[in-house]
Design an enzyme around this catalytic site. Structure first.
Site, PDB file in Angstrom:
ATOM      1  N   GLU A 152       2.042  -5.482  -1.672  1.00  0.00           N
ATOM      2  CA  GLU A 152       1.068  -4.408  -1.811  1.00  0.00           C
ATOM      3  C   GLU A 152       0.267  -4.105  -0.551  1.00  0.00           C
ATOM      4  O   GLU A 152      -0.952  -4.262  -0.530  1.00  0.00           O
ATOM      5  CB  GLU A 152       0.114  -4.724  -2.961  1.00  0.00           C
ATOM      6  CG  GLU A 152      -0.531  -6.111  -2.923  1.00  0.00           C
ATOM      7  CD  GLU A 152      -1.511  -6.305  -4.086  1.00  0.00           C
ATOM      8  OE1 GLU A 152      -2.379  -5.436  -4.276  1.00  0.00           O
ATOM      9  OE2 GLU A 152      -1.395  -7.323  -4.787  1.00  0.00           O
ATOM     10  N   TYR A 205      -7.012   1.640   4.394  1.00  0.00           N
ATOM     11  CA  TYR A 205      -8.264   2.169   3.849  1.00  0.00           C
ATOM     12  C   TYR A 205      -9.122   2.587   5.033  1.00  0.00           C
ATOM     13  O   TYR A 205      -9.604   1.733   5.781  1.00  0.00           O
ATOM     14  CB  TYR A 205      -8.965   1.109   2.995  1.00  0.00           C
ATOM     15  CG  TYR A 205      -7.998   0.392   2.056  1.00  0.00           C
ATOM     16  CD1 TYR A 205      -7.723   0.916   0.799  1.00  0.00           C
ATOM     17  CD2 TYR A 205      -7.330  -0.763   2.459  1.00  0.00           C
ATOM     18  CE1 TYR A 205      -6.802   0.287  -0.042  1.00  0.00           C
ATOM     19  CE2 TYR A 205      -6.415  -1.397   1.625  1.00  0.00           C
ATOM     20  CZ  TYR A 205      -6.154  -0.871   0.377  1.00  0.00           C
ATOM     21  OH  TYR A 205      -5.244  -1.480  -0.441  1.00  0.00           O
TER      22      TYR A 205
HETATM   23  N1  GLY Z   1      -4.685  -5.408  -9.437  1.00  0.00           N
HETATM   24  C1  GLY Z   1      -5.147  -6.496  -8.681  1.00  0.00           C
HETATM   25  C2  GLY Z   1      -4.313  -6.704  -7.496  1.00  0.00           C
HETATM   26  O1  GLY Z   1      -3.577  -5.833  -7.115  1.00  0.00           O
HETATM   27  O2  GLY Z   1      -4.318  -7.748  -6.916  1.00  0.00           O
HETATM   28 MN    MN Z   2      -1.842  -7.146  -6.972  1.00  0.00          MN
HETATM   29 MN    MN Z   3      -2.802  -4.289  -8.291  1.00  0.00          MN
END
Ligand code: GLY
Ligand code: MN
Ligand code: MN
Length: 423
Positions: free
Chosen positions: A368, A372
């Protein structure tokens, strides 16, 4: 039982009901570790494992069946159910815990338990051990070592079984479809909470009544607040919308983030930053395979992001130096992922002997990366300010590489624009 070893004992307690407000409880959510070991979904329970015990190795303390309770509050297993349906060798009433448990601890060596997680259990354990010690003159020995059960349990939970993966796939699939619905529903004039409602509606329609964590639906500069959950701003054309949401399927989480334009069209600067985050995500995912270091994905993402920030003029200097000095951090301040499982930030060590650990088949992690750009960031051109982007998928380590469990929701610029425009 193998990990505990004969002559030792392990215990773990259930979650408790908690009051939300007068006469109303929070929805019950079982403790993940307890559910992993027992599949027992009630409060007021404690499981005991005693390898080699002749009368039965697995003892479950739980609520006795009560007809009035069944009438008012619904089904509960009772002692008979605990043995008939949950595999316990013996079951005792939880009300008799203090009388019975010290007996089970007699002549055991180590006590494995969730150390320091629940003050009440820590305290009770002292009392139980004291009680066993009072029998010293009768030749009974009391346990001499307390051991963190997590040392065993978390390593077990880190590598998912086929049965667990089935639940994780379902959580991923329903969550991905929910994100698609949210993208299709988004348009200027709606409020963030209305998009949250689309997600929750889709999850619940598919039998997944809990989210794995509070949904983040963050438009415009709200996306720069990492844990924004107010979800109360109106969506505006020209803004991006970041959604971080996942459903829970029988205690297993999905964790997905997508970022897309409210209008259906990325502006030029949005598209440039978005493509950069996506490139970083692809580069990070490519690192995932058995034997690779946990940190490789993060390092790959940081390298792509830093290089891109220089190319776009948000950072100045030599890429290698900028990475060394962590100059990307004002724009990318979190890590590229975490373990995923029964808990959204799942258990399991990231380092072994102070070294980042190697990935193994059956582990599931998120990937992920994000960018930002604070709305008041004077060091960058105005056109970048207030843009927040994250792209998050759930990835299974396979025997040969990886599998993206959350592929069901698009993420390329072309795919997203096509979906939003109904093509
Ligand atoms: N939704 C929490 C994270 O992405 O860590
Ligand atoms: Mn996460
Ligand atoms: Mn997340």
């Amino acid at each position: 039982m193998q990990h505990i070893g004969t002559g030792n004992i392990a215990l773990i307690d259930s979650a408790q009901m908690r009051t939300r407000n007068r006469d109303v409880d929070y929805p019950f959510r079982q403790d993940s570790g307890f559910y992993y070991l027992t599949g027992f979904n009630e409060p007021d329970a404690l499981a005991v494992f005693i390898p080699g015990r002749e009368q039965g190795e697995y003892v479950l303390f739980c609520r006795e069946f009560d007809e009035q309770k069944a009438l008012w509050e619904g089904a509960h297993a009772g002692l008979e159910g605990a043995t008939a349906h949950y595999g316990a060798d013996e079951a005792f009433p939880i009300d008799e815990l203090d009388e019975i448990l010290p007996g089970l601890m007699e002549n055991t060596g180590k006590v494995f338990y969730p150390m320091g997680e629940n003050a009440e259990l820590d305290h009770s354990l002292q009392g139980w051990i004291k009680q066993v010690r009072t029998k010293a003159r009768a030749g009974v020995t009391a346990p001499g070592e307390l051991v963190a059960l997590e040392l065993i349990l978390h390593e077990m939970r880190l590598v998912k079984s086929p049965a667990e993966l089935k639940l994780m796939r379902r959580a991923a699939e329903v969550s991905a479809a929910g994100h698609v619905k949210a993208m299709q529903a988004a348009k200027a004039g709606l409020y963030e909470y209305q998009i949250e409602a689309e997600l929750i509606y889709h999850f619940a329609q598919n039998g997944l009544r809990s989210v794995a964590y509070p949904s983040i639906v963050a438009s415009g500069k709200n996306a720069c607040v990492l844990h924004y959950t107010e979800n109360h701003s109106p969506l505006k054309n020209g803004d991006l919308l970041l959604i971080d949401a996942g459903a829970e399927c029988d205690h297993y989480a999905a964790d997905i983030t997508r970022t897309f334009p409210v209008s259906g069209h990325f502006s030029a600067p949005q598209k440039q930053l978005y493509q950069l985050v996506l490139d970083a995500q692809f580069a990070a995912i490519e690192q995932i395979k058995p034997g690779a270091s946990w940190i490789n994905a993060h390092d790959a993402a940081v390298a792509v992001l830093t290089q891109g920030l220089v190319a776009l003029g948000l950072l100045k200097g030599r890429v290698k130096k900028l990475i060394e000095k962590e100059k990307y951090k004002p724009f990318y301040m979190h890590r590229t992922g975490h373990w995923l499982g029964m808990d959204v930030h799942d258990v399991g060590n990231y380092k072994i002997n102070q070294e980042w650990r190697e990935l193994e088949a059956g582990m599931v992690l998120t990937v992920e990366p994000g960018l930002y750009i604070p709305a008041d960031c004077k060091s960058v051109d105005e056109k970048w300010r207030g843009i927040g982007i994250r792209i998050e998928d759930d990835v299974l380590v396979t025997e040969t590489g990886y599998e993206v469990l959350t592929h069901g929701v698009p993420k390329t610029v072309v795919e997203i624009e096509a979906l939003m425009q109904g093509n």
